[in-house]
Enzyme design. Structure first.
Site, PDB file in Angstrom:
ATOM      1  N   CYS A   1       1.235  -1.478   0.062  1.00  0.00           N
ATOM      2  CA  CYS A   1       0.154  -0.347   0.031  1.00  0.00           C
ATOM      3  C   CYS A   1       0.792   1.579   0.314  1.00  0.00           C
ATOM      4  CB  CYS A   1      -0.914   0.482   1.239  1.00  0.00           C
ATOM      5  SG  CYS A   1      -2.270  -1.278   0.963  1.00  0.00           S
TER       6      CYS A   1
ATOM      7  N   HIS B   1      -3.101   7.313   2.665  1.00  0.00           N
ATOM      8  CA  HIS B   1      -3.846   6.346   2.301  1.00  0.00           C
ATOM      9  C   HIS B   1      -4.962   6.165   2.523  1.00  0.00           C
ATOM     10  CE1 HIS B   1      -3.987   1.599   1.309  1.00  0.00           C
ATOM     11  NE2 HIS B   1      -3.433   1.422   2.319  1.00  0.00           N
TER      12      HIS B   1
ATOM     13  N   ASN C   1     -10.845   0.129   0.359  1.00  0.00           N
ATOM     14  CA  ASN C   1      -8.676   0.206   0.176  1.00  0.00           C
ATOM     15  C   ASN C   1      -8.361  -0.565  -0.651  1.00  0.00           C
ATOM     16  OD1 ASN C   1      -6.105  -0.126   0.492  1.00  0.00           O
ATOM     17  ND2 ASN C   1      -5.958  -1.179   2.833  1.00  0.00           N
TER      18      ASN C   1
HETATM   19  O1  UT7 Z   1      -3.856  -1.460   3.667  1.00  0.00           O
HETATM   20  C1  UT7 Z   1      -2.379  -1.653   4.590  1.00  0.00           C
HETATM   21  C2  UT7 Z   1      -3.213  -0.731   5.806  1.00  0.00           C
HETATM   22  N1  UT7 Z   1      -4.650  -1.311   6.608  1.00  0.00           N
HETATM   23  C3  UT7 Z   1      -4.079  -1.045   7.952  1.00  0.00           C
HETATM   24  O2  UT7 Z   1      -3.892  -0.304   8.301  1.00  0.00           O
HETATM   25  C4  UT7 Z   1      -5.613  -1.939   8.248  1.00  0.00           C
HETATM   26  C5  UT7 Z   1      -5.666  -1.639   9.421  1.00  0.00           C
HETATM   27  N2  UT7 Z   1      -6.776  -2.289  10.114  1.00  0.00           N
HETATM   28  C6  UT7 Z   1      -8.184  -2.242  10.318  1.00  0.00           C
HETATM   29  O3  UT7 Z   1      -8.049  -1.537   9.701  1.00  0.00           O
HETATM   30  C7  UT7 Z   1      -8.793  -2.758  11.808  1.00  0.00           C
HETATM   31  O4  UT7 Z   1      -8.588  -2.954  12.408  1.00  0.00           O
HETATM   32  C8  UT7 Z   1      -9.903  -3.722  11.220  1.00  0.00           C
HETATM   33  C9  UT7 Z   1     -10.742  -2.866  10.089  1.00  0.00           C
HETATM   34  C10 UT7 Z   1      -9.471  -4.760  10.051  1.00  0.00           C
HETATM   35  C11 UT7 Z   1     -10.410  -4.633  11.833  1.00  0.00           C
HETATM   36  O5  UT7 Z   1     -11.239  -3.703  12.682  1.00  0.00           O
HETATM   37  P1  UT7 Z   1     -10.666  -3.960  14.556  1.00  0.00           P
HETATM   38  O6  UT7 Z   1     -12.129  -2.841  15.029  1.00  0.00           O
HETATM   39  O7  UT7 Z   1      -9.409  -4.380  14.527  1.00  0.00           O
HETATM   40  O8  UT7 Z   1     -11.808  -5.106  14.133  1.00  0.00           O
HETATM   41  P2  UT7 Z   1     -10.909  -6.471  15.602  1.00  0.00           P
HETATM   42  O9  UT7 Z   1     -10.320  -7.139  14.568  1.00  0.00           O
HETATM   43  O10 UT7 Z   1     -10.331  -5.956  16.248  1.00  0.00           O
HETATM   44  O11 UT7 Z   1     -11.952  -7.304  15.376  1.00  0.00           O
HETATM   45  C12 UT7 Z   1     -13.735  -6.730  16.793  1.00  0.00           C
HETATM   46  C13 UT7 Z   1     -13.997  -8.276  15.773  1.00  0.00           C
HETATM   47  C14 UT7 Z   1     -13.804  -9.564  15.967  1.00  0.00           C
HETATM   48  O12 UT7 Z   1     -15.456 -10.504  16.531  1.00  0.00           O
HETATM   49  P3  UT7 Z   1     -14.663 -11.031  18.613  1.00  0.00           P
HETATM   50  O13 UT7 Z   1     -13.520 -11.929  18.317  1.00  0.00           O
HETATM   51  O14 UT7 Z   1     -13.794  -9.647  18.717  1.00  0.00           O
HETATM   52  O15 UT7 Z   1     -15.971 -11.070  18.456  1.00  0.00           O
HETATM   53  C15 UT7 Z   1     -14.186 -10.066  14.819  1.00  0.00           C
HETATM   54  O16 UT7 Z   1     -14.321 -10.814  14.599  1.00  0.00           O
HETATM   55  O17 UT7 Z   1     -15.001  -7.976  15.301  1.00  0.00           O
HETATM   56  C16 UT7 Z   1     -15.721  -8.568  14.155  1.00  0.00           C
HETATM   57  N3  UT7 Z   1     -15.411  -9.340  12.550  1.00  0.00           N
HETATM   58  C17 UT7 Z   1     -16.536  -8.688  12.304  1.00  0.00           C
HETATM   59  N4  UT7 Z   1     -17.873  -8.661  12.196  1.00  0.00           N
HETATM   60  C18 UT7 Z   1     -18.629  -8.121  11.625  1.00  0.00           C
HETATM   61  C19 UT7 Z   1     -14.083  -8.995  11.793  1.00  0.00           C
HETATM   62  N5  UT7 Z   1     -14.648  -8.362  11.309  1.00  0.00           N
HETATM   63  C20 UT7 Z   1     -16.118  -8.145  10.920  1.00  0.00           C
HETATM   64  C21 UT7 Z   1     -16.585  -7.685   9.748  1.00  0.00           C
HETATM   65  N6  UT7 Z   1     -18.280  -7.745  10.011  1.00  0.00           N
HETATM   66  N7  UT7 Z   1     -16.469  -8.119   8.288  1.00  0.00           N
END
Ligand code: UT7
Length: 318
Positions: free
Chosen positions: A114, A245, A275
């Protein structure tokens, strides 16, 4: 003294749009979760006949037209892409063939994911500053839809396809004031995409430890803002626009806060495009230029962050 200057921008987005509501039917997710956690509502998906080369060509031609130039004026082609159709010939060489301009250097950058566009932009700037070339076409082009696992809700909701292009030309005044590049391979397991080969023929899908990546992105990009300003003895108040980005709205908000910029001064395409990896910064830049938001003489900070990890910024007087 020779500098480089942005003389044209262009972009291309595939026609097909995939909404959060479409994704609700594909994986266990909701529009609310995606909007709240990422800021994304829609993303574009390439058609069967499209790939990194076809999209790069559309964006590149639009950028050349905006610059009032033709392919024959290009002195170097750099394509940033993590989703090329071939490892070699490079997307840049395939594009050069389409442009009918054999001879000039043409190469791809994929290692910085990215952040690839920022790496390409910086390299082109160095070549122009030394006088080695007069004009460079720098493109980010990605078909992320072909490298995500459409059954993995934690990644498939994030990405989209598209291409963005910038023509950099030689100038007596900046232009590109400074560029800043970094990488840290110790975080190689936080975001990666294994490549298929004879032993393991199928290209795998993007793997991401989202939460860790989020914190690394906020910290690295925050430090990069400080570094970019300090290198030029500038204050936050000297910056007119942030072109970040487009990975997550919460990361973008953190960077706007870091620069004391209201969100109205931040170019945001994430909601409509998702993204698009290395394409996201030139796509955002082109949108803001064509909408008449960014004006000549204004000071911009562009910044990218991605797999490697790798990150980079540019301070640009548009
Ligand atoms: O382009 C390169 C650079 N990229 C980045 O910098 C991306 C950085 N990271 C992010 O943008 C975020 O971490 C994400 C958007 C990828 C994820 O958001 P988050 O707030 O960090 O969520 P998480 O991974 O901590 O997941 C929270 C919960 C989990 O459930 P439990 O374990 O709390 O029960 C996931 O299983 O959300 C769940 N989850 C979803 N729920 C509904 C993960 N994906 C989804 C989804 N829909 N699509």
């Amino acid at each position: 003294m020779t500098y480089s200057k942005i003389v044209g921008t262009g972009s291309y987005l595939p026609e097909k749009v995939l909404t959060n509501f479409d994704l609700e039917k594909m994986v266990e997710t909701t529009n609310e979760w995606i909007v709240e956690r990422t800021g994304i509502r829609n993303r574009h998906i390439a058609a069967e006949h499209e790939d990194a080369v076809t999209m790069a060509e559309e964006a590149g031609r639009a950028a050349l037209k905006a610059a009032g130039l033709t392919p024959a004026d290009i002195g170097m082609i750099i394509v940033a892409s993590t989703t090329p159709s071939m490892v070699f010939p490079s997307t840049a060489c395939l594009l050069q063939e389409r442009f009918g301009i054999a001879g000039c250097p043409a190469f791809d950058l994929n290692a910085s994911a990215c952040a690839g566009f920022m790496y390409g932009f910086s390299i082109a700037d160095q070549f122009i500053r030394t006088g080695a070339i007069k004009t460079a076409l720098v493109i980010g082009s990605e078909v992320m839809s072909r490298v995500v696992d459409w059954k993995d809700r934690s990644t498939c909701v994030l990405f989209g396809d598209g291409a963005g292009a910038v023509v950099l030309g030689a100038s007596k005044e900046p232009g590109v004031v400074s560029t800043h590049l970094h990488a840290d391979g110790t975080h190689k397991d936080v975001l990666y995409l294994p490549l298929g080969n004879k032993k393991s023929p199928n290209i795998e899908s993007v793997k991401m430890l989202g939460n860790q990546l989020f914190k690394l992105a906020v910290n690295s990009l925050g430090d990069l803002c400080d570094e970019t300003l300090a290198a030029n003895n500038l204050q936050k108040s000297d910056i007119d626009w942030l072109i970040p980005h487009q990975a997550n709205m919460r990361i973008i908000q953190a960077m706007a806060k870091k620069l004391d910029l209201p969100l109205e001064r931040v170019v945001i395409t994430l909601d409509e495009q998702g993204n698009t990896s290395s394409a996201s910064i030139p796509l955002a830049l082109d949108k803001a230029v064509r909408d008449g938001q960014i004006k000549r003489g204004q000071m911009l900070i562009m910044e990218g962050f991605g797999g490697g990890l790798a990150w980079g910024s540019a301070l640009v007087k548009y």
